[in-house]
Design a protein around this motif. Sequence first.
Motif, short mmCIF file in Angstrom:
data_model
loop_
_atom_site.label_atom_id
_atom_site.label_comp_id
_atom_site.label_asym_id
_atom_site.label_seq_id
_atom_site.Cartn_x
_atom_site.Cartn_y
_atom_site.Cartn_z
N VAL A 109 0.86 -1.19 0.00
CA VAL A 109 0.00 0.00 0.00
C VAL A 109 0.89 1.23 0.00
CG1 VAL A 109 -1.92 -1.14 1.15
CG2 VAL A 109 -0.19 0.02 2.52
N HIS A 110 0.31 2.38 -0.42
CA HIS A 110 1.06 3.63 -0.55
C HIS A 110 0.37 4.72 0.27
CE1 HIS A 110 3.09 1.82 -4.09
NE2 HIS A 110 1.89 1.28 -4.28
N SER A 111 1.16 5.59 0.85
CA SER A 111 0.62 6.69 1.64
C SER A 111 -0.17 7.64 0.75
CB SER A 111 1.76 7.45 2.32
OG SER A 111 1.30 8.67 2.87
N SER A 112 -1.27 8.18 1.30
CA SER A 112 -2.07 9.15 0.56
C SER A 112 -1.52 10.56 0.69
CB SER A 112 -3.52 9.12 1.07
OG SER A 112 -3.59 9.49 2.42
N ILE A 113 -0.47 10.75 1.50
CA ILE A 113 0.15 12.08 1.67
C ILE A 113 1.50 12.13 0.97
CG2 ILE A 113 0.80 13.87 3.32
CD1 ILE A 113 -0.88 12.48 5.39
N VAL A 114 2.37 11.20 1.29
CA VAL A 114 3.71 11.15 0.73
C VAL A 114 3.80 9.93 -0.18
CG1 VAL A 114 6.17 11.05 1.24
CG2 VAL A 114 4.63 12.24 2.80
N PRO A 115 3.92 10.11 -1.48
CA PRO A 115 3.88 8.97 -2.40
C PRO A 115 5.05 8.02 -2.26
CG PRO A 115 4.47 10.98 -3.57
CD PRO A 115 4.08 11.40 -2.18
N THR A 116 6.13 8.44 -1.57
CA THR A 116 7.30 7.57 -1.43
C THR A 116 7.25 6.70 -0.18
OG1 THR A 116 8.49 9.37 -0.32
CG2 THR A 116 8.77 9.17 -2.71
N PHE A 117 6.22 6.84 0.65
CA PHE A 117 6.12 6.06 1.88
C PHE A 117 5.22 4.85 1.63
CE2 PHE A 117 4.44 5.15 6.17
CZ PHE A 117 5.64 4.96 6.83
N HIS A 118 5.71 3.66 1.99
CA HIS A 118 5.02 2.42 1.68
C HIS A 118 4.91 1.54 2.93
CE1 HIS A 118 6.01 3.25 -2.63
NE2 HIS A 118 7.13 3.70 -2.08
N ARG A 119 3.92 0.66 2.87
CA ARG A 119 3.83 -0.45 3.82
C ARG A 119 3.76 -1.73 3.02
NH1 ARG A 119 -1.60 -1.01 6.92
NH2 ARG A 119 -2.17 -2.00 4.95
N ARG A 120 4.68 -2.64 3.28
CA ARG A 120 4.70 -3.93 2.60
C ARG A 120 4.52 -5.05 3.62
NH1 ARG A 120 9.22 -3.77 -2.30
NH2 ARG A 120 8.34 -1.95 -3.40
N CYS A 121 3.61 -5.95 3.31
CA CYS A 121 3.32 -7.08 4.19
C CYS A 121 3.60 -8.37 3.45
CB CYS A 121 1.85 -7.04 4.65
SG CYS A 121 1.36 -5.47 5.39
N TYR A 122 4.21 -9.32 4.15
CA TYR A 122 4.57 -10.60 3.54
C TYR A 122 4.14 -11.74 4.47
CZ TYR A 122 7.95 -7.35 1.38
OH TYR A 122 8.55 -6.28 0.76
N TRP A 123 3.73 -12.84 3.86
CA TRP A 123 3.48 -14.07 4.61
C TRP A 123 3.72 -15.27 3.71
CZ3 TRP A 123 -0.45 -10.45 3.77
CH2 TRP A 123 -1.42 -10.80 2.82
N LEU A 124 3.96 -16.41 4.31
CA LEU A 124 4.17 -17.64 3.56
C LEU A 124 2.84 -18.13 3.01
CD1 LEU A 124 6.65 -19.46 5.96
CD2 LEU A 124 7.21 -18.53 3.73
N LEU A 125 2.85 -18.60 1.77
CA LEU A 125 1.61 -19.09 1.17
C LEU A 125 1.03 -20.25 1.98
CD1 LEU A 125 2.57 -19.02 -2.62
CD2 LEU A 125 1.05 -17.45 -1.42
N GLN A 126 1.90 -21.08 2.55
CA GLN A 126 1.43 -22.24 3.31
C GLN A 126 1.35 -21.97 4.81
OE1 GLN A 126 4.51 -24.83 1.49
NE2 GLN A 126 2.79 -26.14 0.86
N ASN A 127 1.62 -20.73 5.20
CA ASN A 127 1.51 -20.37 6.62
C ASN A 127 1.10 -18.90 6.71
OD1 ASN A 127 1.69 -20.95 9.41
ND2 ASN A 127 3.66 -19.92 9.49
#
Length: 282
Positions: A109-127
């Motif tokens: 996802v990307h910030s609605s104020i600063v376009p260079t600020f991100h949140r990235r979430c990761y998880w294992l497909l099997q967990n």
Amino acid sequence: NKGQRKVFVPNKLLECLPRSSSLPNERLRWNTNEEIASYLISFDRHDEWLSCSLKTRPKNGSIILYNRKKVKYRKDGYCWKKRKDGKTTREDHMKLKVQGMECLYGCYVHSSIVPTFHRRCYWLLQNPDIVLVHYLNVPSPEDSGKCSPLMCTLSDRHDTLRWSRDDLQSQLKPMFHSIKCSVGSGEFSIEELVQHILDRQRTKPQPRTHTCLCSTNQVSPGVNIPHRCNSTKHRIISPKLPPSSSSPLSSEPGEAGREGENMLPALQAQSSPASSPCPSST
């Protein structure tokens, strides 16, 4: 409970990836796919890695491990870009490979104020219960490692939220943790950046207008005929015209051609007071 937390990944991947002995709390670069997978297959040996409480507006570079069933990690206090409906957050989803095997799922996802600020979430497909969340402000390469305030834009066009000074300060300060904002050779403080965004917020955009693409040469000068434009751009801003008050169309085949011939005089009579009244049909 620790006995209920297990890792399910292909055996070939477990043989290739070393298990991590520590999870960094902060990293000012994106993790590689191998590093992400290494953290996610090692969490069962480190109870201290899992965060049991939600962190509000984590600082730039923060890396946090959550149990998705126990912590609603998406409600982190930041304002993220919305979809066209203005209600749901716009998320980019993709599957990631490690050693040629798809084993990770990423949600960005990307910030609605600063376009260079991100949140990235990761998880294992099997967990999928255990999620690794990373917050990072990534400036453009031409800024030489610094983020320009000119890149900070007010939301997208579908977001009608109006920011206050306190809201902007609470949002921007953690975003620019361990990073400087500059333009050219001068540096700006967070307070100046907040004022810059507030000034842009007060500026009303100019109304969008389009030039009519239709030719008006066919219309006689001095005749006031309501203009019906077939251009898609013009139809966006053209007012709706009231329905014609002329007599209803005849269903007989021969009437269609005669109506097309008489339409222009009928409109002239309705729009020009000096014209003689339209003869009534018998």
